[in-house]
Design a protein around this motif. Sequence first.
Motif, short mmCIF file in Angstrom:
data_model
loop_
_atom_site.label_atom_id
_atom_site.label_comp_id
_atom_site.label_asym_id
_atom_site.label_seq_id
_atom_site.Cartn_x
_atom_site.Cartn_y
_atom_site.Cartn_z
N ALA A 1 -13.74 -25.89 28.33
CA ALA A 1 -12.55 -25.36 29.02
C ALA A 1 -12.05 -26.37 30.05
CB ALA A 1 -12.87 -24.01 29.66
N LEU A 2 -12.98 -27.06 30.72
CA LEU A 2 -12.58 -28.13 31.65
C LEU A 2 -11.89 -29.26 30.88
CD1 LEU A 2 -15.77 -28.33 33.92
CD2 LEU A 2 -13.49 -27.54 34.65
N ARG A 3 -12.48 -29.62 29.71
CA ARG A 3 -11.87 -30.68 28.89
C ARG A 3 -10.45 -30.30 28.50
NH1 ARG A 3 -10.77 -30.70 23.68
NH2 ARG A 3 -12.21 -29.00 23.21
N GLN A 4 -10.27 -29.06 28.00
CA GLN A 4 -8.94 -28.63 27.57
C GLN A 4 -7.95 -28.64 28.74
OE1 GLN A 4 -10.97 -25.31 25.41
NE2 GLN A 4 -9.04 -25.28 24.28
N THR A 5 -8.43 -28.21 29.91
CA THR A 5 -7.57 -28.22 31.10
C THR A 5 -7.17 -29.65 31.44
OG1 THR A 5 -8.71 -26.26 31.89
CG2 THR A 5 -7.49 -27.51 33.54
N ALA A 6 -8.14 -30.56 31.37
CA ALA A 6 -7.85 -31.98 31.66
C ALA A 6 -6.83 -32.52 30.64
CB ALA A 6 -9.14 -32.79 31.61
N GLN A 7 -7.02 -32.17 29.38
CA GLN A 7 -6.09 -32.66 28.35
C GLN A 7 -4.68 -32.10 28.56
OE1 GLN A 7 -8.58 -31.58 24.96
NE2 GLN A 7 -8.76 -33.73 24.41
N GLU A 8 -4.59 -30.81 28.92
CA GLU A 8 -3.25 -30.24 29.20
C GLU A 8 -2.56 -30.99 30.33
OE1 GLU A 8 -4.49 -25.65 28.12
OE2 GLU A 8 -4.41 -26.30 30.21
N ARG A 9 -3.38 -31.53 31.24
CA ARG A 9 -2.81 -32.27 32.38
C ARG A 9 -2.62 -33.75 32.05
NH1 ARG A 9 -6.69 -29.18 36.85
NH2 ARG A 9 -5.52 -27.23 36.82
N ALA B 1 -18.86 -37.14 29.49
CA ALA B 1 -18.13 -35.88 29.33
C ALA B 1 -19.08 -34.69 29.44
CB ALA B 1 -17.38 -35.86 28.00
N GLY B 2 -20.01 -34.76 30.40
CA GLY B 2 -20.78 -33.57 30.79
C GLY B 2 -19.94 -32.78 31.80
N VAL B 3 -20.56 -31.78 32.44
CA VAL B 3 -19.77 -31.00 33.41
C VAL B 3 -19.21 -31.85 34.52
CG1 VAL B 3 -20.50 -28.58 33.25
CG2 VAL B 3 -21.93 -30.21 34.50
N ALA B 4 -19.97 -32.87 34.97
CA ALA B 4 -19.49 -33.67 36.09
C ALA B 4 -18.23 -34.45 35.69
CB ALA B 4 -20.58 -34.63 36.56
N ALA C 1 -14.33 -33.72 37.05
CA ALA C 1 -13.56 -34.78 37.69
C ALA C 1 -12.25 -35.01 36.93
CB ALA C 1 -14.38 -36.06 37.75
N ALA C 2 -12.32 -35.00 35.59
CA ALA C 2 -11.12 -35.25 34.78
C ALA C 2 -10.08 -34.16 34.99
CB ALA C 2 -11.51 -35.33 33.30
N ALA C 3 -10.52 -32.89 34.97
CA ALA C 3 -9.57 -31.78 35.12
C ALA C 3 -8.89 -31.85 36.50
CB ALA C 3 -10.28 -30.45 34.94
N ASP C 4 -9.65 -32.21 37.51
CA ASP C 4 -9.09 -32.26 38.87
C ASP C 4 -8.14 -33.46 39.02
OD1 ASP C 4 -8.97 -33.07 41.73
OD2 ASP C 4 -10.24 -31.33 42.03
N LEU C 5 -8.60 -34.65 38.61
CA LEU C 5 -7.82 -35.87 38.86
C LEU C 5 -6.59 -35.98 37.97
CD1 LEU C 5 -10.77 -38.39 39.22
CD2 LEU C 5 -9.27 -37.61 41.05
N ALA C 6 -6.63 -35.35 36.79
CA ALA C 6 -5.53 -35.50 35.83
C ALA C 6 -4.22 -34.90 36.34
CB ALA C 6 -5.90 -34.89 34.48
N VAL C 7 -4.30 -34.06 37.38
CA VAL C 7 -3.08 -33.48 37.96
C VAL C 7 -2.12 -34.59 38.40
CG1 VAL C 7 -2.21 -32.12 39.92
CG2 VAL C 7 -4.27 -31.39 38.71
N ASP C 8 -2.66 -35.66 38.98
CA ASP C 8 -1.76 -36.70 39.50
C ASP C 8 -2.27 -38.12 39.25
OD1 ASP C 8 -3.89 -36.40 41.20
OD2 ASP C 8 -2.72 -36.01 43.00
N GLY D 1 -11.46 -16.91 32.51
CA GLY D 1 -10.28 -16.60 31.68
C GLY D 1 -9.50 -17.83 31.26
N THR D 2 -9.92 -19.02 31.71
CA THR D 2 -9.24 -20.24 31.28
C THR D 2 -9.79 -20.65 29.91
OG1 THR D 2 -9.14 -20.93 33.60
CG2 THR D 2 -8.69 -22.63 31.95
N HIS D 3 -8.90 -20.77 28.94
CA HIS D 3 -9.33 -21.01 27.55
C HIS D 3 -10.41 -19.99 27.19
CE1 HIS D 3 -6.58 -24.27 27.27
NE2 HIS D 3 -7.02 -24.74 28.40
#
Length: 377
Positions: A147-155, A8-11, A15-22, A70-72
């Motif tokens: 913020a990436l983690r939160q975005t991934a979780q929202e998805r 759960a570093g930036v990489a 990846a989680a925020a992007d892939l969690a969409v679908d 501006g995300t989170h």
Amino acid sequence: MHVLIVGAGVAGCHAAADLAVDHEVTVIDRSGVAAEATGVSAGLVAPTNYYDDEPAIARHANRFFRDFDGTHEFTFTPRDRLDVLTDAEVADGRATADALAAADFDVEFLEASTLRDRFPGIRADGFAGAVRYGDTGWVDPYTYANALRQTAQERGAAFELDREVTGIRTDGTVRGVDTATGPIDADAVVVAAGWRTGDLLPTGLSVPIRPYRTQCVVVEPDAPLDDTFPTGRIGSEHLYFRPEHNGDLLIGGAHDTIADPRAASADADESFMLEVAEFLPTFFAGAEKAGFVNGWAGVDTASPDTRPIIDSPVGAPDSLIVATGFNGLGVMTSPVVGPTVRHRLTGAEAPFPTDPFDADRFEDVGADFEYISTSEV
Ligand SMILES: Cc1cc2nc3c(=O)[nH]c(=O)nc-3n(C[C@H](O)[C@H](O)[C@H](O)COP(=O)(O)OP(=O)(O)OC[C@H]3O[C@@H](n4cnc5c(N)ncnc54)[C@H](O)[C@@H]3O)c2cc1C
């Protein structure tokens, strides 16, 4: 498809925020979000400086940080960057600046006198000029990763922290991972575990990476830096710098390969602090009485050509991907991780060429390659 991401570093977070969409996504980390290299990063963002030969990659990364602003709690702080040059480096620097300007990037070459007029906080004694990048800035890496983690979780992504992955389960195809508290099934595994990535690969698979240690110090200048003070790199000195929001000055450098990253000190070395103390007054105006605030060190992962490996290791099933080898540039390069992993897993086109991140660009997958610092590229 259930995609399991190790790290759960930036990489891993990108990846989680992007892939969690679908996709169904689970991220597992042995400690927490931004617990290793990401959390100690200086957060400089200068993709155009490092991907001048791959403009689509630079443009994609530059756009991502501005769109994500501006995300989170995440903010991107835009700021000019100076790539400061010696006499011997000027011809190449001028050519790079001209080529990037012709490709519509906000980049120009500055003679030493113009540099000092435009940036009165920079003395740059003994330097011949600089390339100024106008599309650069910095981020707080911990806030960015979260913020990436939160975005991934929202998805819909799930995060399991404080859980260590001990191996990858394959029988020709990927079946999941083993952890200290039992196995987890998955259809695909992305190993974004920094310098530990190689240790997790199934027997017989390898990627050419090695750990190295690098350091930062923060000093309080004679007067707080204002919000026009640039960021920059002094490649010949293996140093880089940026202002802090409170007007302090962060200086990073000292890249050394290490045999045992587990034993690496997390404190800045006295020798590095002395090097910075000697250099400061020659390079910055108003740093004669600068006081030391704090310092630290971290371990990141090198690859032979300084660019990350985001691909299936040679000989691995397609559903096993690594994302590692970010060479001190993992925060600014992170926007390529999600689209590249997606391309590898699904065949979807990325909005930039992914071949700079191919695993098979290296003939030798051993770890005994010569380390190249990104100060030199
Ligand atoms: C001092 C310093 C300054 C830097 N400055 C900059 C900069 O200004 N700009 C920039 O772009 N980059 C910078 N970097 C580089 C950047 O921080 C890294 O390239 C980037 O953070 C790497 O991200 P990562 O996700 O690959 O690795 P990491 O952030 O190291 O994350 C790997 C994660 O994997 C987890 N993990 C490992 N093994 C396991 C396991 N077996 N099971 C479960 N989890 C596991 C770890 O706990 C960790 O959280 C700097 C680095 C350092 C050290």
